[in-house]
Design a protein around this motif. Structure first.
Motif, PDB file in Angstrom:
ATOM      1  N   SER A  90      53.209  91.986 -27.996  1.00  0.00           N
ATOM      2  CA  SER A  90      53.386  91.356 -29.306  1.00  0.00           C
ATOM      3  C   SER A  90      52.623  90.040 -29.234  1.00  0.00           C
ATOM      4  O   SER A  90      52.454  89.473 -28.146  1.00  0.00           O
ATOM      5  N   TRP A  96      47.775  85.666 -37.709  1.00  0.00           N
ATOM      6  CA  TRP A  96      47.825  87.084 -37.376  1.00  0.00           C
ATOM      7  C   TRP A  96      49.007  87.330 -36.431  1.00  0.00           C
ATOM      8  O   TRP A  96      49.279  86.505 -35.554  1.00  0.00           O
ATOM      9  N   ILE A 143      49.148  95.541 -37.758  1.00  0.00           N
ATOM     10  CA  ILE A 143      49.018  94.105 -37.567  1.00  0.00           C
ATOM     11  C   ILE A 143      49.072  93.432 -38.937  1.00  0.00           C
ATOM     12  O   ILE A 143      48.517  93.933 -39.915  1.00  0.00           O
ATOM     13  N   PHE A 158      42.410  95.074 -30.712  1.00  0.00           N
ATOM     14  CA  PHE A 158      43.786  95.529 -30.514  1.00  0.00           C
ATOM     15  C   PHE A 158      43.893  97.049 -30.449  1.00  0.00           C
ATOM     16  O   PHE A 158      44.785  97.582 -29.796  1.00  0.00           O
ATOM     17  N   GLY A 181      51.746  90.785 -34.710  1.00  0.00           N
ATOM     18  CA  GLY A 181      52.126  92.195 -34.704  1.00  0.00           C
ATOM     19  C   GLY A 181      52.642  92.646 -33.354  1.00  0.00           C
ATOM     20  O   GLY A 181      52.704  91.872 -32.397  1.00  0.00           O
TER      21      GLY A 181
END
Length: 637
Positions: free
Chosen positions: A123, A135, A181, A115, A137
């Protein structure tokens, strides 16, 4: 672009469907009209249940329905565009590419490295089955919306979604902070019957604080807005994502400080093209301006070319057989931001493909009198030989009859002038200037039906004004001039370019002048740093929800990582000079770029916020402040 949602239930008292209703499903489908799917994951030991809902707007590569699931039972939801950092082939879909790369990650460090390498808005939600981990973010600037919602202490239900329903019966949702994240250990949460999140923050390169102080600050900011029973902690290894932009250059020359002490913005200094030409006569300045044009041009190029141009999914029409339709639109006021974006898009969009210029106006309470800002706009047009007669509008709306002067708001006037400049720049291009006229009645209806849900969880008068203006503009439903007659038109463009980020980085707002006058260049630097730091929560998530509601994707060239890095590398004196008057000093480097692109009129137009240029701010109440809570966004029972 997609609508993504995940609901996690950690106890038998509530199911995932208790928190995933038809209203939310409808909002998500509006964002992703090309494909909708759901997937349920039920785990008995430890006991938890996850619902994944994916709604796809097809923009590149092969159509890829979401959610994706692999042989290891991992699940992926992606709302983003990979413009760089990870290779995505011309015929590939970035959702599949990202899921493949995540499948190769064998550690937390691998996921963070992946990332950290991405360039573009995103997103995501990723369920890693082997570790019972969730996970999620948003990118560094928060260019894609993601909201979280926590149930009360006893229910232990957690919801992530691109958009939410503004309902009094639901717990308050908030935007997921673009601070890094997050990871949720579903096994641990199910065992303890509590909700706990682990943060992997962005590593901020420009700060005088220690790493420990940064962690404490970030956790404090996140925790203060969460319910008391929700825990957020830093990951034990103190691992971080690498920030994708260079630090802000805080260099301030002595000349800048001396210059700041004499405010010439209120002096007799006049706004003229000659002022810009004087700057461009300096070789060093001209080179710098062209470097800026080049990096912004590349940002626009990626955003208009990384787009599916084949068979139309709705009509099954094949390109080359039927007349080309517009694939790209620009939120267009005729101001310097939107003019530069349109001119750069013209370099890369295939010539036979129209570009839609979306220009919104709200009906004034009485016929427009050309005074104040409007008068100034007209005066400038005439000076530059751009003024032209009123087009022949017909059969617009029984409510207003033939009195279309009530839509001659400042942005409409500068928009028409901007159209003339673009037509002169490239007469071979079809420029669709879409006049979007909004009455008070329609504004109230659409706000109650759609817009209040999209602005939520934001709730100020400013959010209402900007949100409504962008919603109607990006819908693209209005009139275009066809051989002297105004014909109804609905923009088919799935990509909408917007100039957000220019003012925040280049001191475009009036508050920047106030700050500069009080605190000088140092104070202005701090203000601009703060502007960029809060743009995820103040602007970008809201604008993504608003534009996405029409099955279109918002793309932000000024928020491209390379553009931000370039501007961050410059001292403030190279970007703006607020000792100069409005129309020159703010966004100076962009105005110089506009002049070099041949956009003479637009280069010296003063900044005018959309709520004032479109006249929505004057439509319903004149007694409100921008920061007030907007009563019109409250639910009408």
């Amino acid at each position: 672009m997609c609508g993504i949602c995940c609901v996690v239930a950690l106890s038998g008292q509530s199911t995932v469907y208790d928190h995933f209703n038809e209203d939310l499903h409808c909002l998500l489908r509006r964002r992703g009209p090309d494909s909708s799917q759901q997937l349920i994951k039920t785990v008995c030991e430890p006991s938890y249940e996850c619902l994944f809902s994916g709604h796809v707007l097809h923009l590149r590569g092969q159509m890829t329905p979401q959610p994706l699931e692999d042989v290891n039972n991992n699940v992926f939801l992606w709302n983003g565009e990979v413009f760089n950092g990870v290779h995505v082939g011309d015929s590939e879909n970035d959702t599949e590419v990202m899921f493949h790369h995540l499948g190769l990650c064998s550690s937390e460090a691998d996921i963070l490295s992946l990332f950290s390498s991405l360039r573009g808005p995103w997103s995501f939600i990723y369920y890693q089955a082997s570790g019972h981990s969730l996970w999620f973010g948003r990118d560094y600037f928060g260019r894609r919306s993601l909201l979280w919602q926590f149930s009360n202490v006893n229910d232990n239900v957690f919801c992530l979604s691109s958009v939410s329903v503004n309902s009094e019966s639901c717990n308050q949702c908030q935007e997921v902070p673009a601070s890094g994240i997050f990871k949720m250990d579903l096994k641990d949460c199910a065992t303890t019957q509590s909700l706990s999140l682990t943060l992997f923050p962005w590593k901020y390169n420009c700060t005088e604080k220690t790493e420990e102080e940064i962690f404490i600050d970030v956790l404090g900011q996140i925790s203060k807005d969460l319910p008391n029973h929700i825990t957020v902690r830093m990951n034990e290894s103190k691992m971080c994502l690498s920030a994708p932009v260079t630090p802000l250059n805080r260099t301030i020359s002595e000349a800048s400080v001396e210059h700041a002490s004499t405010d010439s913005s209120d002096s007799s200094c006049t706004v003229s093209i000659q002022t810009l030409e004087g700057y461009l006569a300096e070789e060093r300045k001209k080179i710098l301006v062209h470097q800026f044009i080049d990096v912004l041009d590349e940002a626009v190029r990626k955003r208009v070319l990384l787009l599916f141009r084949g068979e139309d999914q709705g009509t099954r029409e094949v390109e080359g057989v039927c007349p080309r339709k517009a694939r790209v639109a620009v939120l267009f006021s005729g101001g310097v931001d939107s003019m530069v974006i349109a001119a750069l898009a013209d370099r890369h969009v295939p010539l036979e493909e129209p570009i839609d210029l979306l220009n919104v106006a709200f009906m004034t309470k009485e016929p427009t009198k050309r005074t104040g800002a409007t008068k100034s706009c007209v005066s400038q047009e005439m000076q530059l030989n751009l003024h032209h007669g009123q087009e022949n509008h017909k059969d617009l709306n029984a409510e207003i009859g033939d009195d279309l002067s009530r839509f001659d708001v400042p942005d409409r006037i500068t928009g028409r002038a901007g159209l003339k400049e673009l037509e002169a720049l490239n007469p071979s291009r079809t420029w669709n200037f879409v006049e979007i006229n909004v009455t008070l009645k329609e504004l109230k209806e659409m706000r109650q039906q759609f817009i209040h849900n999209l602005i939520y969880p934001l709730d100020t008068v400013l959010d209402d004004s900007i949100g409504c203006a962008i919603w109607f503009a990006s819908r693209g439903q209005g009139f275009i001039n066809k051989k002297g007659e105004m014909k109804p038109y609905k923009s088919p463009a799935k990509v909408v370019l917007t100039g957000i980020g220019a003012d925040e980085q280049l001191a475009g707002y009036s508050r920047h002048r106030v700050c500069f006058k009080k605190c000088g260049p140092e104070g202005l630097n701090k203000e601009l740093e703060m502007e960029l730091g809060r743009i995820s929560s103040r602007n970008l998530g809201r604008d993504d929800r608003i534009i996405g509601d029409h099955g279109k994707e918002a793309r932000f060239p000024f928020m491209d990582e390379d553009v931000v890095s370039f501007l961050n590398s410059l001292p403030i004196s190279e970007k703006a000079d607020l000792t100069l008057p409005r129309g020159i000093g703010e966004k100076l480097i962009l105005r110089l770029g506009a002049k070099e692109l041949g956009l003479t009129a637009a280069s010296i137009l003063p900044k005018r916020a959309v709520q004032f240029g479109s006249r929505i701010a004057k439509l319903e109440s004149n007694n409100e402040k921008a920061y007030h809570t907007c009563s019109r966004l409250k639910l009408l029972q």
